[in-house]
Design a protein around this motif. Structure first.
Motif, PDB file in Angstrom:
ATOM      1  N   GLY A 271       0.805  -1.208   0.000  1.00  0.00           N
ATOM      2  CA  GLY A 271       0.000   0.000   0.000  1.00  0.00           C
ATOM      3  C   GLY A 271       0.837   1.257   0.000  1.00  0.00           C
ATOM      4  O   GLY A 271       0.348   2.328  -0.349  1.00  0.00           O
ATOM      5  N   GLN A 272       2.112   1.154   0.394  1.00  0.00           N
ATOM      6  CA  GLN A 272       3.023   2.293   0.313  1.00  0.00           C
ATOM      7  C   GLN A 272       3.867   2.169  -0.950  1.00  0.00           C
ATOM      8  O   GLN A 272       4.138   1.067  -1.436  1.00  0.00           O
ATOM      9  CB  GLN A 272       3.932   2.357   1.541  1.00  0.00           C
ATOM     10  CG  GLN A 272       3.203   2.593   2.848  1.00  0.00           C
ATOM     11  CD  GLN A 272       4.165   2.731   4.022  1.00  0.00           C
ATOM     12  OE1 GLN A 272       5.342   3.058   3.834  1.00  0.00           O
ATOM     13  NE2 GLN A 272       3.680   2.483   5.231  1.00  0.00           N
ATOM     14  N   ARG A 273       4.328   3.305  -1.467  1.00  0.00           N
ATOM     15  CA  ARG A 273       5.150   3.283  -2.678  1.00  0.00           C
ATOM     16  C   ARG A 273       6.497   3.966  -2.487  1.00  0.00           C
ATOM     17  O   ARG A 273       7.429   3.703  -3.244  1.00  0.00           O
ATOM     18  CB  ARG A 273       4.390   3.951  -3.828  1.00  0.00           C
ATOM     19  CG  ARG A 273       3.105   3.232  -4.222  1.00  0.00           C
ATOM     20  CD  ARG A 273       2.454   3.934  -5.401  1.00  0.00           C
ATOM     21  NE  ARG A 273       3.320   3.918  -6.565  1.00  0.00           N
ATOM     22  CZ  ARG A 273       3.142   4.687  -7.643  1.00  0.00           C
ATOM     23  NH1 ARG A 273       2.118   5.542  -7.670  1.00  0.00           N
ATOM     24  NH2 ARG A 273       3.974   4.622  -8.663  1.00  0.00           N
ATOM     25  N   MET A 385       1.943   7.455  16.272  1.00  0.00           N
ATOM     26  CA  MET A 385       2.980   6.922  17.151  1.00  0.00           C
ATOM     27  C   MET A 385       4.231   7.786  17.123  1.00  0.00           C
ATOM     28  O   MET A 385       4.606   8.359  16.094  1.00  0.00           O
ATOM     29  CB  MET A 385       3.348   5.502  16.719  1.00  0.00           C
ATOM     30  CG  MET A 385       2.253   4.468  16.952  1.00  0.00           C
ATOM     31  SD  MET A 385       2.107   4.063  18.699  1.00  0.00           S
ATOM     32  CE  MET A 385       3.716   3.339  19.015  1.00  0.00           C
ATOM     33  N   ARG A 386       4.908   7.848  18.267  1.00  0.00           N
ATOM     34  CA  ARG A 386       6.259   8.396  18.344  1.00  0.00           C
ATOM     35  C   ARG A 386       7.051   7.480  19.270  1.00  0.00           C
ATOM     36  O   ARG A 386       6.619   7.174  20.384  1.00  0.00           O
ATOM     37  CB  ARG A 386       6.262   9.827  18.865  1.00  0.00           C
ATOM     38  CG  ARG A 386       7.649  10.471  18.765  1.00  0.00           C
ATOM     39  CD  ARG A 386       7.618  11.971  19.034  1.00  0.00           C
ATOM     40  NE  ARG A 386       8.887  12.581  18.672  1.00  0.00           N
ATOM     41  CZ  ARG A 386       9.232  12.972  17.446  1.00  0.00           C
ATOM     42  NH1 ARG A 386       8.363  12.817  16.458  1.00  0.00           N
ATOM     43  NH2 ARG A 386      10.394  13.520  17.196  1.00  0.00           N
ATOM     44  N   VAL A 387       8.231   7.053  18.798  1.00  0.00           N
ATOM     45  CA  VAL A 387       9.001   6.017  19.487  1.00  0.00           C
ATOM     46  C   VAL A 387      10.337   6.576  19.945  1.00  0.00           C
ATOM     47  O   VAL A 387      11.015   7.297  19.205  1.00  0.00           O
ATOM     48  CB  VAL A 387       9.225   4.795  18.565  1.00  0.00           C
ATOM     49  CG1 VAL A 387      10.046   3.727  19.274  1.00  0.00           C
ATOM     50  CG2 VAL A 387       7.893   4.227  18.100  1.00  0.00           C
ATOM     51  N   GLY A 400      14.709  -0.503  11.178  1.00  0.00           N
ATOM     52  CA  GLY A 400      13.510  -1.285  10.888  1.00  0.00           C
ATOM     53  C   GLY A 400      12.242  -0.528  11.239  1.00  0.00           C
ATOM     54  O   GLY A 400      11.251  -0.580  10.503  1.00  0.00           O
ATOM     55  N   LEU A 401      12.262   0.213  12.345  1.00  0.00           N
ATOM     56  CA  LEU A 401      11.098   1.007  12.724  1.00  0.00           C
ATOM     57  C   LEU A 401      10.832   2.114  11.709  1.00  0.00           C
ATOM     58  O   LEU A 401       9.679   2.396  11.374  1.00  0.00           O
ATOM     59  CB  LEU A 401      11.325   1.606  14.111  1.00  0.00           C
ATOM     60  CG  LEU A 401      11.365   0.606  15.277  1.00  0.00           C
ATOM     61  CD1 LEU A 401      11.846   1.284  16.543  1.00  0.00           C
ATOM     62  CD2 LEU A 401       9.988  -0.018  15.491  1.00  0.00           C
ATOM     63  N   ALA A 405       7.616   3.466   8.752  1.00  0.00           N
ATOM     64  CA  ALA A 405       7.147   4.860   8.776  1.00  0.00           C
ATOM     65  C   ALA A 405       6.851   5.336  10.192  1.00  0.00           C
ATOM     66  O   ALA A 405       5.986   6.199  10.407  1.00  0.00           O
ATOM     67  CB  ALA A 405       5.920   5.033   7.879  1.00  0.00           C
ATOM     68  N   LEU A 406       7.592   4.790  11.163  1.00  0.00           N
ATOM     69  CA  LEU A 406       7.459   5.226  12.549  1.00  0.00           C
ATOM     70  C   LEU A 406       8.556   6.237  12.859  1.00  0.00           C
ATOM     71  O   LEU A 406       9.737   5.944  12.669  1.00  0.00           O
ATOM     72  CB  LEU A 406       7.581   4.035  13.506  1.00  0.00           C
ATOM     73  CG  LEU A 406       6.384   3.095  13.565  1.00  0.00           C
ATOM     74  CD1 LEU A 406       6.737   1.842  14.343  1.00  0.00           C
ATOM     75  CD2 LEU A 406       5.188   3.792  14.200  1.00  0.00           C
ATOM     76  N   PRO A 407       8.216   7.426  13.348  1.00  0.00           N
ATOM     77  CA  PRO A 407       9.253   8.385  13.744  1.00  0.00           C
ATOM     78  C   PRO A 407       9.980   7.875  14.997  1.00  0.00           C
ATOM     79  O   PRO A 407       9.336   7.510  15.986  1.00  0.00           O
ATOM     80  CB  PRO A 407       8.482   9.670  14.017  1.00  0.00           C
ATOM     81  CG  PRO A 407       7.075   9.249  14.232  1.00  0.00           C
ATOM     82  CD  PRO A 407       6.866   7.971  13.507  1.00  0.00           C
TER      83      PRO A 407
END
Length: 596
Positions: A271-273, A385-387, A400-401, A405-407
């Motif tokens: 679903g992402q490009r 989310m913010r990690v 990997g995170l 697309a996780l900041p």
């Protein structure tokens, strides 16, 4: 080992497991029942015994007459006998002579500009690190003898591979030209991927040798007691360490430019490009380098930019180059190969070339194609989310995170004591954080307070430094904490209804397929009833292990110990591991089911 040795005896032993000459309950030496003598060559054996009898630590040269006589005896036998043991024995006589005479012989690559001031002899030499095809350089030999044994030098000559050339510049100086197509001096063994269990041997002639020989050697031939002997040495380059001390390593040949990706694999959620990728270009050439790097892409993929120039002024410089890729519509759950190509002086370079070093050991050079497999994966993460990530001894989990697309923010030593931890939905502690980061131990109460206020803290694999009840409730790991080394071990989901197996990805047994190297390590042995184990697995013959993934509610938040090997799975784009890890991190989301 890392322990301090105590005064007194320290005893270890070897156990005989198999033998071609019969077993024994107890042996007096490794050579028991083996004929390791030269009894079949009585004349040579006689000279060996004479050398041993005449040896004196105060006067090692006393055994030289016996050694030269033994050397002649071995050579006489070799004229009519092809026993390989005789070649070994001749080499041993030559080494013994060299040591008894106290001879010193070195072959050093010279710096481009030799120091000529009055203090030149006190200044360390620093040369290029790698020779490259077509390069010309100078070298010098250095021989020293005590002068008491009547040594007479006959000749010094270089030995180089086919296609190389050399000429004398003086009595002990040479100019060497590297062949235009000289192969790289790299390990003769290789493994195509972590999934391959066996090494491929590219050069069978070096099998059983630790490393391939250096391309340039020098041989000094001399006479002692009227007998001709020789010494061989590898040509060495020089480097100066961070405190100004000079070190030598064997001369090696490498490509002028090398290129590599920061990891071998990555994921692109279906679903992402858009996909960001970085590669590292390194200059191994002793001089200016200007070239271009681009990516060879699967059909339908596009790169922005299409190519990027690089410009180096000196050897060892590197450039980190990023590309933004666009995948075509309809990305599938399969691998898409991407290759990095660097061009310089009309030649394309498609591989890495990396020096592996360790004090006290020789340097080995490894090379592998600059390829990265991008895998389409059906994986989702919670929104908003913010990690925060506390790096331990080092891993690729933050990358990997980011691919999900996780900041991600890396939390440094200032963030733990004073930073606003409440900014993060989830905080992860990297592998062995309690061993590598004293501040993690010091500010562990702040991490527990973060959990108490509603945060999710995930502690990954840690060693015994963590075995001091740093969690909100008691646990023990033990000195021999369990691990699951079989990557295909059977896994039982103990609580299938737990939110971590349902949100945002529905987890099934298939998500444990295709793991690499291991399931996990340093499982807990005992734990308080407040912790809930979520998975059970075991190696063949091992009791079921439930201490690898445990979760505890601590006031408003969750404390999680998860010793499964995410740091192994994510760099190799294991689909199920990414789906599981996405769920694990998503537990910190405001709309995570456990919060309702």
């Amino acid at each position: 080992g890392s322990a301090l040795a105590r005064p007194g005896p320290s005893v270890s032993y070897y156990k005989l497991l198999a033998s071609k000459v019969g077993m024994a309950e107890k042996e007096t030496s490794f050579l028991e029942r083996l004929d390791a003598s030269l009894s079949s060559y009585a004349d040579v054996f006689r000279h060996v015994e004479a050398a041993v009898r005449s040896f004196s630590a105060a006067n090692p040269q006393a055994c030289v007459p016996a050694l030269t006589a033994g050397l002649e005896a071995v050579r006489h036998l070799r004229r009519t006998n092809r026993d390989p043991d005789l070649q070994t024995k001749e080499d041993q006589f030559l080494t013994a002579l060299e040591q008894a005479l106290g001879l010193s012989f070195d072959v050093l690559v010279e710096p481009e500009h030799l120091p000529a001031d009055p203090f030149a002899q006190f200044r360390p030499w620093e040369t290029f690190a790698l020779a490259t095809p077509g390069q010309t350089f100078r070298s010098a030999t250095f021989f020293h003898s005590s002068g008491r044994a009547g040594i007479k030098v006959k000749d010094v000559e270089l030995m180089t591979p086919p296609g190389w050339s050399w000429r004398r510049l003086g009595e002990n100086r040479f100019e060497v030209a590297v062949a235009a197509e000289a192969p790289a001096t790299m390990a003769y063994w290789r493994r195509g991927s972590i999934r391959e269990n066996l090494y491929q041997i590219d050069e069978p002639r070096w099998f059983r040798w630790p490393l391939p020989p250096a391309p340039v050697r020098a041989r000094l031939t001399y006479f002692v007691n009227g007998v001709e002997a020789s010494m061989d040495r590898e040509a060495e380059t020089s480097y100066v360490d961070h405190i100004g001390v000079e070190h030598h390593r064997a001369l090696a040949v490498g490509p002028a430019v090398s290129v590599r990706f920061t990891s071998d694999a990555g994921v692109l959620p279906l679903g992402q490009r858009e996909y960001s990728i970085g590669c590292v270009v390194r200059n191994n050439f002793n001089g200016l380098v200007k070239g271009t790097v681009w990516l060879s892409l699967p059909v339908g993929w596009q790169s922005e930019p299409g190519s990027t120039p690089f410009d180096f002024e000196r050897e060892k410089e590197e450039a980190n180059i990023s590309f933004r890729l666009t995948a075509p519509q309809g990305l599938e759950a399969k691998e898409y190969p991407i290759e990095a190509v660097a061009s310089f002086q009309g030649r394309a370079y498609r591989s890495s070339f990396t020096a592996i070093t360790q004090p006290g050991l020789e340097t080995v050079y490894l090379s592998k194609p600059a390829r990265r497999q991008v895998r389409g994966v059906d994986v989702k993460v919670a929104k908003g989310m913010r990690v925060g990530y506390v790096m331990g001894t080092g891993d690729e989990v933050p990358e990997g995170l980011r691919q999900l697309a996780l900041p991600v923010d890396l939390l440094d030593s200032a963030a733990l004591p004073t930073g606003d931890l409440s900014r993060y939905n989830t905080i992860l502690l990297g592998i062995r954080a309690y061993a590598a980061r004293p501040d993690v131990k010091t500010y562990n109460p702040r991490l527990l307070e973060y959990v108490r206020q509603g945060g999710v803290l995930i502690v990954q694999y840690n060693t015994q430094e963590y075995d001091h009840n740093y969690g909100p409730f008691p646990y023990t790991m033990g000195a021999n904490a369990e691990e699951i080394s079989e990557e295909d071990s059977p896994v039982e989901i103990l609580e299938p209804s737990d939110p971590v197996f349902r949100f945002p990805n529905r987890i099934t047994a298939r998500d444990f397929d295709g793991w690499v190297e291991q399931r996990g390590s340093k499982f807990w042995t005992t734990w308080d009833a407040a912790y809930r184990p979520l998975l059970s697995t075991h190696d063949r013959g091992q009791a079921p292990q439930r201490g690898g993934w445990l979760v505890a509610r601590h006031d408003k938040g969750l404390y999680i110990y998860c010793a499964y090997a995410w740091y192994r799975q994510l760099p190799f784009a294991v689909p199920g591991a990414f789906r599981l890890f996405a769920n694990l991190v998503s537990l910190g989301a405001a709309d995570a089911p456990w919060r309702k």
